[in-house]
Motif scaffolding. Sequence first.
Motif, PDB file in Angstrom:
ATOM      1  N   TYR A   1      42.296  71.665   4.541  1.00 12.43           N
ATOM      2  CA  TYR A   1      43.356  71.274   5.465  1.00 12.43           C
ATOM      3  C   TYR A   1      43.836  69.849   5.194  1.00 12.43           C
ATOM      4  CZ  TYR A   1      42.431  75.559   8.055  1.00 12.43           C
ATOM      5  OH  TYR A   1      42.285  76.859   8.414  1.00 12.43           O
ATOM      6  N   ALA A   2      42.920  68.975   4.789  1.00 10.14           N
ATOM      7  CA  ALA A   2      43.316  67.605   4.437  1.00 10.14           C
ATOM      8  C   ALA A   2      44.206  67.617   3.193  1.00 10.14           C
ATOM      9  CB  ALA A   2      42.082  66.743   4.205  1.00 10.14           C
ATOM     10  N   LEU A   3      43.879  68.448   2.210  1.00 10.78           N
ATOM     11  CA  LEU A   3      44.716  68.553   1.014  1.00 10.78           C
ATOM     12  C   LEU A   3      46.085  69.130   1.355  1.00 10.78           C
ATOM     13  CD1 LEU A   3      42.026  69.761  -1.529  1.00 10.78           C
ATOM     14  CD2 LEU A   3      43.213  67.579  -1.550  1.00 10.78           C
ATOM     15  N   PHE A   4      46.111  70.145   2.223  1.00  9.52           N
ATOM     16  CA  PHE A   4      47.394  70.696   2.670  1.00  9.52           C
ATOM     17  C   PHE A   4      48.223  69.611   3.363  1.00  9.52           C
ATOM     18  CE2 PHE A   4      45.208  75.061   3.206  1.00  9.52           C
ATOM     19  CZ  PHE A   4      45.502  75.405   1.891  1.00  9.52           C
ATOM     20  N   ALA A   5      47.571  68.800   4.179  1.00 10.53           N
ATOM     21  CA  ALA A   5      48.270  67.749   4.923  1.00 10.53           C
ATOM     22  C   ALA A   5      48.839  66.696   3.976  1.00 10.53           C
ATOM     23  CB  ALA A   5      47.329  67.106   5.934  1.00 10.53           C
ATOM     24  N   VAL A   6      48.073  66.297   2.986  1.00  6.62           N
ATOM     25  CA  VAL A   6      48.559  65.291   2.028  1.00  6.62           C
ATOM     26  C   VAL A   6      49.770  65.836   1.271  1.00  6.62           C
ATOM     27  CG1 VAL A   6      47.985  64.049  -0.090  1.00  6.62           C
ATOM     28  CG2 VAL A   6      46.359  64.099   1.793  1.00  6.62           C
ATOM     29  N   GLY A   7      49.683  67.084   0.819  1.00  3.98           N
ATOM     30  CA  GLY A   7      50.821  67.688   0.114  1.00  3.98           C
ATOM     31  C   GLY A   7      52.040  67.823   1.004  1.00  3.98           C
ATOM     32  N   GLY A   8      51.834  68.274   2.228  1.00  2.00           N
ATOM     33  CA  GLY A   8      52.950  68.416   3.165  1.00  2.00           C
ATOM     34  C   GLY A   8      53.574  67.079   3.509  1.00  2.00           C
ATOM     35  N   LEU A   9      52.747  66.085   3.757  1.00  2.00           N
ATOM     36  CA  LEU A   9      53.253  64.752   4.074  1.00  2.00           C
ATOM     37  C   LEU A   9      54.050  64.176   2.906  1.00  2.00           C
ATOM     38  CD1 LEU A   9      53.292  62.343   6.053  1.00  2.00           C
ATOM     39  CD2 LEU A   9      51.222  61.531   4.905  1.00  2.00           C
ATOM     40  N   SER A  10      53.555  64.400   1.702  1.00  2.00           N
ATOM     41  CA  SER A  10      54.257  63.907   0.520  1.00  2.00           C
ATOM     42  C   SER A  10      55.623  64.571   0.376  1.00  2.00           C
ATOM     43  CB  SER A  10      53.399  64.156  -0.716  1.00  2.00           C
ATOM     44  OG  SER A  10      54.022  63.652  -1.859  1.00  2.00           O
ATOM     45  N   ALA A  11      55.701  65.873   0.655  1.00  2.00           N
ATOM     46  CA  ALA A  11      56.982  66.575   0.567  1.00  2.00           C
ATOM     47  C   ALA A  11      57.946  66.093   1.648  1.00  2.00           C
ATOM     48  CB  ALA A  11      56.765  68.078   0.673  1.00  2.00           C
ATOM     49  N   VAL A  12      57.441  65.883   2.860  1.00  2.00           N
ATOM     50  CA  VAL A  12      58.293  65.394   3.941  1.00  2.00           C
ATOM     51  C   VAL A  12      58.796  63.987   3.616  1.00  2.00           C
ATOM     52  CG1 VAL A  12      58.284  64.666   6.361  1.00  2.00           C
ATOM     53  CG2 VAL A  12      57.284  66.852   5.715  1.00  2.00           C
ATOM     54  N   LEU A  13      57.930  63.151   3.086  1.00  2.00           N
ATOM     55  CA  LEU A  13      58.339  61.798   2.719  1.00  2.00           C
ATOM     56  C   LEU A  13      59.379  61.811   1.600  1.00  2.00           C
ATOM     57  CD1 LEU A  13      54.972  59.835   2.880  1.00  2.00           C
ATOM     58  CD2 LEU A  13      56.926  59.654   4.429  1.00  2.00           C
ATOM     59  N   SER A  14      59.369  62.843   0.768  1.00  2.16           N
ATOM     60  CA  SER A  14      60.380  62.943  -0.285  1.00  2.16           C
ATOM     61  C   SER A  14      61.770  63.090   0.296  1.00  2.16           C
ATOM     62  CB  SER A  14      60.080  64.130  -1.200  1.00  2.16           C
ATOM     63  OG  SER A  14      58.930  63.879  -1.937  1.00  2.16           O
ATOM     64  N   PHE A  15      61.866  63.743   1.452  1.00  2.91           N
ATOM     65  CA  PHE A  15      63.165  63.877   2.120  1.00  2.91           C
ATOM     66  C   PHE A  15      63.537  62.619   2.892  1.00  2.91           C
ATOM     67  CE2 PHE A  15      62.302  68.542   1.942  1.00  2.91           C
ATOM     68  CZ  PHE A  15      63.412  68.880   1.188  1.00  2.91           C
ATOM     69  N   VAL A  16      62.563  62.068   3.626  1.00  6.09           N
ATOM     70  CA  VAL A  16      62.833  60.977   4.555  1.00  6.09           C
ATOM     71  C   VAL A  16      62.879  59.626   3.858  1.00  6.09           C
ATOM     72  CG1 VAL A  16      62.025  59.841   6.651  1.00  6.09           C
ATOM     73  CG2 VAL A  16      61.740  62.298   6.393  1.00  6.09           C
ATOM     74  N   MET A  17      61.792  59.286   3.151  1.00  8.13           N
ATOM     75  CA  MET A  17      61.674  57.979   2.512  1.00  8.13           C
ATOM     76  C   MET A  17      60.830  58.119   1.242  1.00  8.13           C
ATOM     77  SD  MET A  17      60.512  54.386   4.263  1.00  8.13           S
ATOM     78  CE  MET A  17      58.853  54.893   4.598  1.00  8.13           C
ATOM     79  N   PRO A  18      61.460  58.439   0.107  1.00  7.88           N
ATOM     80  CA  PRO A  18      60.715  58.694  -1.130  1.00  7.88           C
ATOM     81  C   PRO A  18      59.842  57.530  -1.584  1.00  7.88           C
ATOM     82  CG  PRO A  18      62.993  59.360  -1.383  1.00  7.88           C
ATOM     83  CD  PRO A  18      62.878  58.650  -0.073  1.00  7.88           C
ATOM     84  N   THR A  19      60.214  56.299  -1.253  1.00  7.11           N
ATOM     85  CA  THR A  19      59.420  55.157  -1.710  1.00  7.11           C
ATOM     86  C   THR A  19      58.040  55.113  -1.058  1.00  7.11           C
ATOM     87  OG1 THR A  19      60.488  53.770  -0.042  1.00  7.11           O
ATOM     88  CG2 THR A  19      61.424  53.749  -2.272  1.00  7.11           C
ATOM     89  N   ALA A  20      57.842  55.853   0.034  1.00  4.63           N
ATOM     90  CA  ALA A  20      56.523  55.898   0.671  1.00  4.63           C
ATOM     91  C   ALA A  20      55.530  56.687  -0.167  1.00  4.63           C
ATOM     92  CB  ALA A  20      56.633  56.500   2.067  1.00  4.63           C
ATOM     93  N   ASN A  21      56.019  57.473  -1.105  1.00  7.22           N
ATOM     94  CA  ASN A  21      55.129  58.224  -2.005  1.00  7.22           C
ATOM     95  C   ASN A  21      54.552  57.343  -3.113  1.00  7.22           C
ATOM     96  OD1 ASN A  21      55.087  60.813  -0.921  1.00  7.22           O
ATOM     97  ND2 ASN A  21      57.022  61.367  -1.912  1.00  7.22           N
ATOM     98  N   ARG A  22      55.010  56.094  -3.197  1.00  6.72           N
ATOM     99  CA  ARG A  22      54.582  55.203  -4.281  1.00  6.72           C
ATOM    100  C   ARG A  22      53.067  54.989  -4.299  1.00  6.72           C
ATOM    101  NH1 ARG A  22      57.984  51.870  -6.855  1.00  6.72           N
ATOM    102  NH2 ARG A  22      59.406  51.904  -5.084  1.00  6.72           N
ATOM    103  N   VAL A  23      52.449  54.848  -3.137  1.00  4.10           N
ATOM    104  CA  VAL A  23      50.999  54.595  -3.078  1.00  4.10           C
ATOM    105  C   VAL A  23      50.222  55.774  -3.664  1.00  4.10           C
ATOM    106  CG1 VAL A  23      49.054  54.212  -1.533  1.00  4.10           C
ATOM    107  CG2 VAL A  23      51.221  53.062  -1.107  1.00  4.10           C
ATOM    108  N   LEU A  24      50.569  56.990  -3.243  1.00  6.60           N
ATOM    109  CA  LEU A  24      49.890  58.179  -3.767  1.00  6.60           C
ATOM    110  C   LEU A  24      50.159  58.343  -5.254  1.00  6.60           C
ATOM    111  CD1 LEU A  24      48.198  60.700  -3.212  1.00  6.60           C
ATOM    112  CD2 LEU A  24      50.319  61.894  -2.636  1.00  6.60           C
ATOM    113  N   TYR A  25      51.408  58.122  -5.661  1.00  8.43           N
ATOM    114  CA  TYR A  25      51.785  58.236  -7.066  1.00  8.43           C
ATOM    115  C   TYR A  25      50.979  57.269  -7.930  1.00  8.43           C
ATOM    116  CZ  TYR A  25      54.650  57.875 -11.279  1.00  8.43           C
ATOM    117  OH  TYR A  25      55.066  57.838 -12.579  1.00  8.43           O
ATOM    118  N   LEU A  26      50.963  55.987  -7.545  1.00 13.82           N
ATOM    119  CA  LEU A  26      50.244  54.984  -8.340  1.00 13.82           C
ATOM    120  C   LEU A  26      48.739  55.238  -8.348  1.00 13.82           C
ATOM    121  CD1 LEU A  26      52.180  51.733  -7.417  1.00 13.82           C
ATOM    122  CD2 LEU A  26      52.281  53.048  -9.537  1.00 13.82           C
TER     123      LEU A  26
END
Length: 148
Positions: free
Chosen positions: A53-78
Amino acid sequence: MALVDVDLRPDEKKLKQFGFVALVAFALLGGFALWRGGLFGVDLGASSQATAYALFAVGGLSAVLSFVMPTANRVLYLTLVVITTPIGLVLSFVIVGALFYGLFTPVGLFFRLIGRDPLKLKFDPAAETYWTRRRTGEVDPKRYFRQY
Protein backbone atom coordinates in the motif's frame (compact mmCIF):
# COMPACT_ATOMS: atom_id res chain seq x y z
CA MET A 1 31.95 13.46 -23.06
CA ALA A 2 31.06 11.45 -19.98
CA LEU A 3 30.67 7.70 -19.93
CA VAL A 4 27.19 8.07 -18.44
CA ASP A 5 25.16 11.24 -18.63
CA VAL A 6 23.24 11.61 -15.37
CA ASP A 7 20.61 14.33 -15.45
CA LEU A 8 20.63 15.90 -11.99
CA ARG A 9 18.62 18.93 -13.18
CA PRO A 10 15.62 17.49 -15.00
CA ASP A 11 13.14 19.85 -16.64
CA GLU A 12 9.39 19.82 -15.99
CA LYS A 13 8.63 17.63 -18.99
CA LYS A 14 11.01 14.91 -17.81
CA LEU A 15 9.63 15.09 -14.26
CA LYS A 16 6.08 14.81 -15.59
CA GLN A 17 7.01 11.71 -17.61
CA PHE A 18 8.83 10.31 -14.59
CA GLY A 19 5.66 10.65 -12.49
CA PHE A 20 3.70 8.40 -14.82
CA VAL A 21 6.53 5.89 -15.12
CA ALA A 22 6.78 5.88 -11.32
CA LEU A 23 3.06 5.16 -11.11
CA VAL A 24 3.44 2.03 -13.23
CA ALA A 25 6.70 0.91 -11.61
CA PHE A 26 5.55 1.35 -8.02
CA ALA A 27 2.20 -0.26 -8.82
CA LEU A 28 4.03 -3.29 -10.23
CA LEU A 29 6.31 -3.45 -7.20
CA GLY A 30 3.33 -3.15 -4.84
CA GLY A 31 1.42 -5.82 -6.71
CA PHE A 32 4.42 -8.12 -6.58
CA ALA A 33 4.79 -7.49 -2.84
CA LEU A 34 1.14 -8.42 -2.31
CA TRP A 35 1.33 -11.48 -4.54
CA ARG A 36 4.63 -12.97 -3.33
CA GLY A 37 4.79 -11.51 0.17
CA GLY A 38 8.21 -9.97 -0.42
CA LEU A 39 10.44 -7.94 -2.69
CA PHE A 40 13.84 -8.69 -4.16
CA GLY A 41 14.20 -11.90 -2.20
CA VAL A 42 13.34 -10.28 1.14
CA ASP A 43 10.37 -11.87 2.90
CA LEU A 44 8.22 -9.06 4.27
CA GLY A 45 5.95 -11.35 6.26
CA ALA A 46 3.04 -9.56 7.89
CA SER A 47 4.19 -6.15 6.67
CA SER A 48 3.91 -7.10 2.98
CA GLN A 49 0.42 -5.61 2.73
CA ALA A 50 1.48 -2.32 4.36
CA THR A 51 4.55 -2.18 2.11
CA ALA A 52 2.42 -2.77 -0.97
CA TYR A 53 0.00 0.00 0.00
CA ALA A 54 2.92 2.36 0.66
CA LEU A 55 4.31 1.60 -2.81
CA PHE A 56 0.87 2.19 -4.35
CA ALA A 57 0.67 5.50 -2.47
CA VAL A 58 4.10 6.67 -3.65
CA GLY A 59 3.23 5.83 -7.27
CA GLY A 60 -0.17 7.48 -7.04
CA LEU A 61 1.23 10.58 -5.38
CA SER A 62 3.92 10.85 -8.03
CA ALA A 63 1.31 10.64 -10.81
CA VAL A 64 -0.90 13.25 -9.14
CA LEU A 65 2.08 15.56 -8.69
CA SER A 66 2.82 15.18 -12.40
CA PHE A 67 -0.48 16.92 -13.11
CA VAL A 68 -0.40 19.49 -10.31
CA MET A 69 3.27 20.37 -9.76
CA PRO A 70 5.82 18.25 -11.68
CA THR A 71 8.79 19.84 -9.91
CA ALA A 72 7.70 18.13 -6.67
CA ASN A 73 8.77 14.83 -8.24
CA ARG A 74 12.39 16.05 -8.25
CA VAL A 75 13.19 14.57 -4.82
CA LEU A 76 11.98 11.08 -5.76
CA TYR A 77 13.63 11.32 -9.18
CA LEU A 78 17.03 12.36 -7.79
CA THR A 79 16.86 9.75 -5.02
CA LEU A 80 16.24 6.96 -7.51
CA VAL A 81 18.89 8.26 -9.93
CA VAL A 82 21.55 8.47 -7.21
CA ILE A 83 20.72 4.95 -6.00
CA THR A 84 20.45 3.22 -9.39
CA THR A 85 23.26 4.84 -11.40
CA PRO A 86 26.14 3.12 -9.55
CA ILE A 87 24.29 -0.19 -9.68
CA GLY A 88 23.81 0.18 -13.44
CA LEU A 89 27.45 1.08 -14.01
CA VAL A 90 28.78 -1.88 -12.05
CA LEU A 91 26.36 -4.35 -13.62
CA SER A 92 27.08 -3.15 -17.15
CA PHE A 93 30.82 -3.67 -16.67
CA VAL A 94 30.25 -7.08 -15.11
CA ILE A 95 27.97 -8.18 -17.97
CA VAL A 96 30.31 -6.89 -20.69
CA GLY A 97 33.32 -8.49 -18.97
CA ALA A 98 31.53 -11.81 -18.60
CA LEU A 99 30.53 -11.72 -22.27
CA PHE A 100 34.03 -10.88 -23.41
CA TYR A 101 35.93 -13.36 -21.26
CA GLY A 102 33.23 -16.03 -21.19
CA LEU A 103 32.22 -16.03 -24.86
CA PHE A 104 34.44 -14.08 -27.23
CA THR A 105 37.81 -15.07 -25.76
CA PRO A 106 37.14 -18.84 -25.90
CA VAL A 107 35.78 -18.55 -29.46
CA GLY A 108 38.84 -16.55 -30.53
CA LEU A 109 41.20 -19.08 -28.92
CA PHE A 110 39.37 -21.94 -30.61
CA PHE A 111 39.68 -20.23 -34.00
CA ARG A 112 43.41 -19.79 -33.43
CA LEU A 113 43.76 -23.45 -32.51
CA ILE A 114 42.10 -24.63 -35.72
CA GLY A 115 43.94 -22.01 -37.80
CA ARG A 116 40.92 -20.05 -38.97
CA ASP A 117 41.82 -16.65 -40.44
CA PRO A 118 38.64 -15.08 -41.89
CA LEU A 119 40.28 -11.66 -42.39
CA LYS A 120 43.32 -13.20 -44.11
CA LEU A 121 45.76 -11.46 -41.80
CA LYS A 122 48.54 -14.08 -41.94
CA PHE A 123 51.70 -13.02 -43.74
CA ASP A 124 52.35 -14.97 -46.94
CA PRO A 125 55.89 -14.37 -48.23
CA ALA A 126 55.11 -16.13 -51.52
CA ALA A 127 52.17 -13.87 -52.31
CA GLU A 128 52.74 -11.38 -55.09
CA THR A 129 49.95 -9.15 -53.77
CA TYR A 130 47.24 -9.24 -51.13
CA TRP A 131 44.73 -7.63 -53.44
CA THR A 132 41.45 -9.51 -53.75
CA ARG A 133 40.12 -9.63 -57.29
CA ARG A 134 36.53 -8.60 -57.70
CA ARG A 135 34.18 -9.33 -60.57
CA THR A 136 34.46 -6.94 -63.42
CA GLY A 137 31.77 -5.68 -65.69
CA GLU A 138 29.86 -2.66 -66.74
CA VAL A 139 29.24 -0.32 -63.82
CA ASP A 140 25.94 1.53 -64.01
CA PRO A 141 26.12 4.89 -62.16
CA LYS A 142 22.47 4.46 -61.06
CA ARG A 143 23.65 1.56 -58.91
CA TYR A 144 25.21 4.03 -56.45
CA PHE A 145 21.75 5.29 -55.54
CA ARG A 146 20.49 1.71 -54.88
CA GLN A 147 23.16 0.45 -52.52
CA TYR A 148 20.99 -2.06 -50.71
